[in-house]
Motif scaffolding. Sequence first.
Motif, PDB file in Angstrom:
ATOM      1  N   ALA A  69       0.835  -1.203   0.000  1.00  0.00           N
ATOM      2  CA  ALA A  69       0.000   0.000   0.000  1.00  0.00           C
ATOM      3  C   ALA A  69       0.870   1.253   0.000  1.00  0.00           C
ATOM      4  O   ALA A  69       0.535   2.242  -0.650  1.00  0.00           O
ATOM      5  N   LYS A  70       1.987   1.211   0.710  1.00  0.00           N
ATOM      6  CA  LYS A  70       2.897   2.360   0.703  1.00  0.00           C
ATOM      7  C   LYS A  70       3.458   2.587  -0.693  1.00  0.00           C
ATOM      8  O   LYS A  70       3.538   3.722  -1.162  1.00  0.00           O
ATOM      9  N   LEU A  71       3.819   1.499  -1.370  1.00  0.00           N
ATOM     10  CA  LEU A  71       4.368   1.610  -2.715  1.00  0.00           C
ATOM     11  C   LEU A  71       3.324   2.156  -3.696  1.00  0.00           C
ATOM     12  O   LEU A  71       3.632   3.014  -4.535  1.00  0.00           O
ATOM     13  N   ARG A  72       2.079   1.699  -3.577  1.00  0.00           N
ATOM     14  CA  ARG A  72       1.012   2.211  -4.451  1.00  0.00           C
ATOM     15  C   ARG A  72       0.730   3.679  -4.165  1.00  0.00           C
ATOM     16  O   ARG A  72       0.406   4.444  -5.068  1.00  0.00           O
ATOM     17  N   PHE A  73       0.870   4.103  -2.916  1.00  0.00           N
ATOM     18  CA  PHE A  73       0.654   5.506  -2.576  1.00  0.00           C
ATOM     19  C   PHE A  73       1.729   6.387  -3.212  1.00  0.00           C
ATOM     20  O   PHE A  73       1.445   7.462  -3.729  1.00  0.00           O
ATOM     21  N   VAL A  74       2.962   5.917  -3.187  1.00  0.00           N
ATOM     22  CA  VAL A  74       4.043   6.666  -3.840  1.00  0.00           C
ATOM     23  C   VAL A  74       3.775   6.762  -5.342  1.00  0.00           C
ATOM     24  O   VAL A  74       3.996   7.808  -5.960  1.00  0.00           O
TER      25      VAL A  74
ATOM     26  N   ALA B 162      -6.550   7.187  -7.286  1.00  0.00           N
ATOM     27  CA  ALA B 162      -5.661   6.136  -6.797  1.00  0.00           C
ATOM     28  C   ALA B 162      -5.119   6.480  -5.410  1.00  0.00           C
ATOM     29  O   ALA B 162      -4.987   5.606  -4.548  1.00  0.00           O
ATOM     30  N   GLY B 163      -4.827   7.751  -5.176  1.00  0.00           N
ATOM     31  CA  GLY B 163      -4.314   8.173  -3.870  1.00  0.00           C
ATOM     32  C   GLY B 163      -5.330   7.979  -2.749  1.00  0.00           C
ATOM     33  O   GLY B 163      -4.994   7.499  -1.670  1.00  0.00           O
ATOM     34  N   VAL B 164      -6.581   8.342  -3.019  1.00  0.00           N
ATOM     35  CA  VAL B 164      -7.623   8.170  -2.004  1.00  0.00           C
ATOM     36  C   VAL B 164      -7.858   6.689  -1.717  1.00  0.00           C
ATOM     37  O   VAL B 164      -7.954   6.275  -0.554  1.00  0.00           O
ATOM     38  N   ALA B 165      -7.920   5.885  -2.768  1.00  0.00           N
ATOM     39  CA  ALA B 165      -8.111   4.443  -2.574  1.00  0.00           C
ATOM     40  C   ALA B 165      -6.933   3.831  -1.826  1.00  0.00           C
ATOM     41  O   ALA B 165      -7.103   2.986  -0.932  1.00  0.00           O
ATOM     42  N   THR B 166      -5.733   4.274  -2.141  1.00  0.00           N
ATOM     43  CA  THR B 166      -4.542   3.738  -1.487  1.00  0.00           C
ATOM     44  C   THR B 166      -4.463   4.191  -0.037  1.00  0.00           C
ATOM     45  O   THR B 166      -4.069   3.422   0.828  1.00  0.00           O
ATOM     46  N   LEU B 167      -4.842   5.428   0.239  1.00  0.00           N
ATOM     47  CA  LEU B 167      -4.856   5.881   1.643  1.00  0.00           C
ATOM     48  C   LEU B 167      -5.840   5.064   2.467  1.00  0.00           C
ATOM     49  O   LEU B 167      -5.572   4.730   3.624  1.00  0.00           O
ATOM     50  N   HIS B 168      -6.971   4.734   1.869  1.00  0.00           N
ATOM     51  CA  HIS B 168      -7.943   3.899   2.568  1.00  0.00           C
ATOM     52  C   HIS B 168      -7.330   2.541   2.886  1.00  0.00           C
ATOM     53  O   HIS B 168      -7.409   2.049   4.006  1.00  0.00           O
ATOM     54  N   ARG B 169      -6.709   1.938   1.894  1.00  0.00           N
ATOM     55  CA  ARG B 169      -6.092   0.627   2.083  1.00  0.00           C
ATOM     56  C   ARG B 169      -4.914   0.704   3.051  1.00  0.00           C
ATOM     57  O   ARG B 169      -4.710  -0.180   3.873  1.00  0.00           O
ATOM     58  N   LEU B 170      -4.135   1.769   2.952  1.00  0.00           N
ATOM     59  CA  LEU B 170      -2.984   1.955   3.835  1.00  0.00           C
ATOM     60  C   LEU B 170      -3.442   2.119   5.280  1.00  0.00           C
ATOM     61  O   LEU B 170      -2.845   1.567   6.200  1.00  0.00           O
TER      62      LEU B 170
END
Length: 98
Positions: free
Chosen positions: A10-15, A46-54
Motif C-alpha cells: 500500500a505504501k508503494l502504491r501511494f508513492v 488512486a491516492g484516495v483508494a490507497t490511503l484507505h487501504r494503507l
Amino acid sequence: MARAETYDGAKLRFVGACAAIAGGLAIAGSLDRTTGGVIVLCGWIAGVATLHRLGRAGSDRTSDRAKKSVAPAPEAEAEPEPPRSDVRAKDDDADVGA
C-alpha cells in the motif's frame, strides 16, 4: 506476515499515486492541459483508494502489535459511594434545633 506485505504494498502504491499526480501536473503545465488533468484525476482517485487501504493495513498492524505488547488491564476497583445528605436524619437528631 501477510499484513506487513499488504502495508508495504500500500505504501508503494501511494508513492505511485503521488508520482501520477506530480506527472499529471507537469504534463498539464507544459504539454496538454486536458491530458494532464486526466492523469491528475486518476492520481487523486488512486491516492484516495490507497490511503484507505494503507489506513486499514496500518490499523491491522497496530492492533497485532498492541495484542503482543500490552499486558491485560487490571480490574478496576469500584468507587465508594459518596455519603448521602438525608434531611430527615438531621430532623431526628436531638442536637439539631429547628
